[in-house]
Write a protein that holds these residues in place. Structure first.
Motif, PDB file in Angstrom:
ATOM      1  N   PRO A  39       8.792  -7.552  -3.868  1.00  0.00           N
ATOM      2  CA  PRO A  39       9.664  -6.614  -4.598  1.00  0.00           C
ATOM      3  C   PRO A  39      10.720  -5.960  -3.722  1.00  0.00           C
ATOM      4  O   PRO A  39      11.823  -5.666  -4.183  1.00  0.00           O
ATOM      5  CB  PRO A  39       8.678  -5.577  -5.149  1.00  0.00           C
ATOM      6  CG  PRO A  39       7.377  -6.300  -5.247  1.00  0.00           C
ATOM      7  CD  PRO A  39       7.364  -7.250  -4.080  1.00  0.00           C
ATOM      8  N   THR A  40      10.398  -5.744  -2.451  1.00  0.00           N
ATOM      9  CA  THR A  40      11.316  -5.021  -1.572  1.00  0.00           C
ATOM     10  C   THR A  40      12.563  -5.826  -1.209  1.00  0.00           C
ATOM     11  O   THR A  40      13.546  -5.258  -0.738  1.00  0.00           O
ATOM     12  CB  THR A  40      10.598  -4.618  -0.274  1.00  0.00           C
ATOM     13  OG1 THR A  40       9.941  -5.773   0.267  1.00  0.00           O
ATOM     14  CG2 THR A  40       9.577  -3.530  -0.542  1.00  0.00           C
ATOM     15  N   ILE A  41      12.566  -7.147  -1.430  1.00  0.00           N
ATOM     16  CA  ILE A  41      13.729  -7.951  -1.044  1.00  0.00           C
ATOM     17  C   ILE A  41      14.624  -8.275  -2.235  1.00  0.00           C
ATOM     18  O   ILE A  41      15.653  -8.930  -2.072  1.00  0.00           O
ATOM     19  CB  ILE A  41      13.303  -9.266  -0.349  1.00  0.00           C
ATOM     20  CG1 ILE A  41      12.613 -10.206  -1.349  1.00  0.00           C
ATOM     21  CG2 ILE A  41      12.426  -8.980   0.858  1.00  0.00           C
ATOM     22  CD1 ILE A  41      12.385 -11.601  -0.808  1.00  0.00           C
ATOM     23  N   ILE A  42      14.261  -7.819  -3.429  1.00  0.00           N
ATOM     24  CA  ILE A  42      15.075  -8.123  -4.613  1.00  0.00           C
ATOM     25  C   ILE A  42      16.331  -7.263  -4.608  1.00  0.00           C
ATOM     26  O   ILE A  42      16.250  -6.033  -4.522  1.00  0.00           O
ATOM     27  CB  ILE A  42      14.282  -7.874  -5.911  1.00  0.00           C
ATOM     28  CG1 ILE A  42      13.023  -8.752  -5.952  1.00  0.00           C
ATOM     29  CG2 ILE A  42      15.163  -8.149  -7.132  1.00  0.00           C
ATOM     30  CD1 ILE A  42      12.101  -8.449  -7.112  1.00  0.00           C
ATOM     31  N   ASP A  43      17.477  -7.899  -4.702  1.00  0.00           N
ATOM     32  CA  ASP A  43      18.757  -7.184  -4.772  1.00  0.00           C
ATOM     33  C   ASP A  43      19.140  -7.081  -6.245  1.00  0.00           C
ATOM     34  O   ASP A  43      19.801  -7.959  -6.810  1.00  0.00           O
ATOM     35  CB  ASP A  43      19.832  -7.929  -3.981  1.00  0.00           C
ATOM     36  CG  ASP A  43      21.112  -7.111  -3.851  1.00  0.00           C
ATOM     37  OD1 ASP A  43      21.251  -6.103  -4.573  1.00  0.00           O
ATOM     38  OD2 ASP A  43      21.983  -7.489  -3.041  1.00  0.00           O
ATOM     39  N   TRP A  44      18.719  -6.003  -6.880  1.00  0.00           N
ATOM     40  CA  TRP A  44      18.901  -5.840  -8.325  1.00  0.00           C
ATOM     41  C   TRP A  44      20.374  -5.785  -8.712  1.00  0.00           C
ATOM     42  O   TRP A  44      20.741  -6.185  -9.824  1.00  0.00           O
ATOM     43  CB  TRP A  44      18.182  -4.578  -8.800  1.00  0.00           C
ATOM     44  CG  TRP A  44      16.706  -4.612  -8.560  1.00  0.00           C
ATOM     45  CD1 TRP A  44      16.032  -4.028  -7.534  1.00  0.00           C
ATOM     46  CD2 TRP A  44      15.718  -5.295  -9.345  1.00  0.00           C
ATOM     47  NE1 TRP A  44      14.677  -4.295  -7.632  1.00  0.00           N
ATOM     48  CE2 TRP A  44      14.459  -5.060  -8.736  1.00  0.00           C
ATOM     49  CE3 TRP A  44      15.776  -6.063 -10.502  1.00  0.00           C
ATOM     50  CZ2 TRP A  44      13.280  -5.578  -9.249  1.00  0.00           C
ATOM     51  CZ3 TRP A  44      14.600  -6.581 -11.027  1.00  0.00           C
ATOM     52  CH2 TRP A  44      13.371  -6.341 -10.399  1.00  0.00           C
TER      53      TRP A  44
ATOM     54  N   ARG B 110      22.776  -7.501  -7.596  1.00  0.00           N
ATOM     55  CA  ARG B 110      23.468  -8.789  -7.501  1.00  0.00           C
ATOM     56  C   ARG B 110      22.942  -9.824  -8.485  1.00  0.00           C
ATOM     57  O   ARG B 110      23.316 -11.000  -8.413  1.00  0.00           O
ATOM     58  CB  ARG B 110      23.372  -9.329  -6.070  1.00  0.00           C
ATOM     59  CG  ARG B 110      23.979  -8.397  -5.033  1.00  0.00           C
ATOM     60  CD  ARG B 110      24.142  -9.057  -3.696  1.00  0.00           C
ATOM     61  NE  ARG B 110      25.137 -10.130  -3.742  1.00  0.00           N
ATOM     62  CZ  ARG B 110      25.510 -10.838  -2.671  1.00  0.00           C
ATOM     63  NH1 ARG B 110      24.960 -10.582  -1.492  1.00  0.00           N
ATOM     64  NH2 ARG B 110      26.402 -11.790  -2.776  1.00  0.00           N
ATOM     65  N   LEU B 111      22.079  -9.411  -9.397  1.00  0.00           N
ATOM     66  CA  LEU B 111      21.644 -10.331 -10.441  1.00  0.00           C
ATOM     67  C   LEU B 111      22.825 -10.612 -11.367  1.00  0.00           C
ATOM     68  O   LEU B 111      23.585  -9.709 -11.704  1.00  0.00           O
ATOM     69  CB  LEU B 111      20.489  -9.729 -11.244  1.00  0.00           C
ATOM     70  CG  LEU B 111      19.166  -9.481 -10.495  1.00  0.00           C
ATOM     71  CD1 LEU B 111      18.138  -8.873 -11.434  1.00  0.00           C
ATOM     72  CD2 LEU B 111      18.639 -10.763  -9.879  1.00  0.00           C
ATOM     73  N   TYR B 112      22.992 -11.836 -11.754  1.00  0.00           N
ATOM     74  CA  TYR B 112      24.122 -12.180 -12.622  1.00  0.00           C
ATOM     75  C   TYR B 112      23.606 -12.912 -13.871  1.00  0.00           C
ATOM     76  O   TYR B 112      22.578 -13.584 -13.844  1.00  0.00           O
ATOM     77  CB  TYR B 112      25.142 -13.054 -11.879  1.00  0.00           C
ATOM     78  CG  TYR B 112      24.598 -14.372 -11.358  1.00  0.00           C
ATOM     79  CD1 TYR B 112      24.673 -15.532 -12.125  1.00  0.00           C
ATOM     80  CD2 TYR B 112      23.997 -14.447 -10.098  1.00  0.00           C
ATOM     81  CE1 TYR B 112      24.166 -16.724 -11.659  1.00  0.00           C
ATOM     82  CE2 TYR B 112      23.484 -15.644  -9.624  1.00  0.00           C
ATOM     83  CZ  TYR B 112      23.580 -16.787 -10.407  1.00  0.00           C
ATOM     84  OH  TYR B 112      23.063 -17.964  -9.942  1.00  0.00           O
ATOM     85  N   PHE B 113      24.349 -12.754 -14.947  1.00  0.00           N
ATOM     86  CA  PHE B 113      23.945 -13.342 -16.221  1.00  0.00           C
ATOM     87  C   PHE B 113      25.090 -14.171 -16.791  1.00  0.00           C
ATOM     88  O   PHE B 113      26.256 -13.772 -16.727  1.00  0.00           O
ATOM     89  CB  PHE B 113      23.530 -12.254 -17.213  1.00  0.00           C
ATOM     90  CG  PHE B 113      22.368 -11.425 -16.742  1.00  0.00           C
ATOM     91  CD1 PHE B 113      21.069 -11.840 -16.943  1.00  0.00           C
ATOM     92  CD2 PHE B 113      22.590 -10.232 -16.063  1.00  0.00           C
ATOM     93  CE1 PHE B 113      20.001 -11.090 -16.488  1.00  0.00           C
ATOM     94  CE2 PHE B 113      21.528  -9.469 -15.606  1.00  0.00           C
ATOM     95  CZ  PHE B 113      20.231  -9.900 -15.818  1.00  0.00           C
TER      96      PHE B 113
END
Length: 366
Positions: free
Chosen positions: A163-168, A170-173
């Protein structure tokens, strides 16, 4: 839900403490989520309105379970993933250096770099990580765990993430993965709110219901409510331009409203505030927070450039257990300014009545 009824068995359970301090019934968290993320208002989620949940983890597990089930029916999202492999036939681009090394080692294979359509992508990895997190929680009912475990079988080939490495951010849809917006928002609440944090080598559990995340949910809930029930008000989160006569706007802060309601010539700007302590204390006297009043006043005056008086502002606080709760109305510079509280510790139809009263009074919608 009282702390005594919490199935964690801990008197100082951080989740329960936050619910108690700001007075929110746990079921209302579901309603807030359903308006913040409109997909939860679809028919397959409606039965959740009659279910009872004893803990925030259990509520999230139920929502995530239904969301994943819906996605499995449509098929998990796939995207192209870059891969490298030694193959007997050419595929994609040839890595000449590694291929020559293979030949020198008498290995008759080609080193290729190619793209492969795969379900083992970041979006599915985040969903799997959130599911595994909830399955491990003692506060999730066996029924919800069984549903998640059954669904996890379809994620067997998908990697888990830290969880600590997720770059929320920069998520793209894209058009073909729009259905994942709600799953990502929910996973963010679960993994960033119930996040494992390291302190002096120890692993501790933080609360989902911290002020920052509840504040964002509170804003999105109010905006979503008016968008759903009052299309005539054209509810949105607008940016207000500074009414400058001179100077550069580049150095000025962005004025981004939480909720802007427009009906005919009238406009109401609502600034949703979620704080454990609504009022500030100065010289042993309770007062409205000055920075909040300055902020809403700036929004109103810069939007009402022609000084019509048709633009109003409201500070709408989530009601707490403080003895003094602000319920005020002012006229400042010809513009109406309200300071009110919204009691979230009521049956939801009562919360709805409070929100309806706001627009009826300002826009005279009787």
């Amino acid at each position: 839900m009282s702390r005594q009824n919490c199935k964690t068995g801990k008197i100082d359970c951080v989740v329960c403490l936050m619910i108690d301090q700001n007075g929110i019934q746990l079921k209302n968290i579901y309603y807030m989520l359903s308006y913040a993320y409109q997909v939860l208002r679809q028919s397959n989620y409606q039965e959740m309105q009659t279910e009872e949940f004893d803990h925030i983890h259990d509520l999230f597990a139920a929502i995530l379970g239904k969301g994943v089930a819906q996605q499995l029916k449509q098929g998990l999202y796939r995207e192209y993933i870059s891969k490298s492999a030694s193959l007997t036939a050419m595929r994609g681009k040839l890595n000449l250096t590694e291929t020559m090394q293979n030949f020198m080692q008498h290995r008759q294979v080609l080193s290729c770099e190619y793209d492969e359509l795969s379900e083992n992508n970041q979006l599915n990895q985040i969903v799997k990580t959130a599911m595994l997190f909830l399955v491990k929680q003692k506060t999730v009912q066996k029924k919800q765990k069984a549903i998640l475990k059954k669904e996890l079988l379809f994620f067997d080939h998908i990697d888990e993430m830290k969880p600590t490495i997720i770059d929320w951010e920069r998520l793209y849809f894209r058009r073909n993965n729009q259905n994942y917006r709600m799953l990502m928002n929910l996973s963010h609440l679960i993994l960033a709110g119930l996040l494992f944090t390291t302190e002096q080598g120890e692993i501790k559990l933080a609360s989902f219901l911290d002020e920052q995340r509840m504040s964002r949910l509170y804003e999105k809930f109010i905006l979503g409510y008016y968008q759903c029930h009052h299309t005539e008000l054209k509810a949105s989160a607008e940016q207000i331009m500074w009414d400058l006569e001179d100077g550069r706007v580049d150095f000025l802060p962005v004025m981004q409203t939480d909720i802007t309601l427009r009906y005919k010539e009238k406009v109401l700007i609502i600034d949703a505030k979620y704080y454990k302590d609504v009022m500030q204390t100065r010289f042993e006297t309770k007062k409205i927070r000055s920075e909040h009043l300055y902020q809403i006043f700036a929004y109103v005056k810069n939007l009402d450039r022609k000084q019509t008086g048709n633009v109003g502002g409201m500070l709408l606080y989530a009601q707490t257990e403080e003895i003094i709760q602000p319920e005020e109305h002012f006229s400042i510079g010809g513009n109406p300014i309200w300071v009110r509280t919204l009691n979230l510790n009521l049956p939801f139809y009562k919360i709805s009545e409070q929100l309806e009263r706001i627009v009826k009074e300002f826009f005279e919608l009787y």
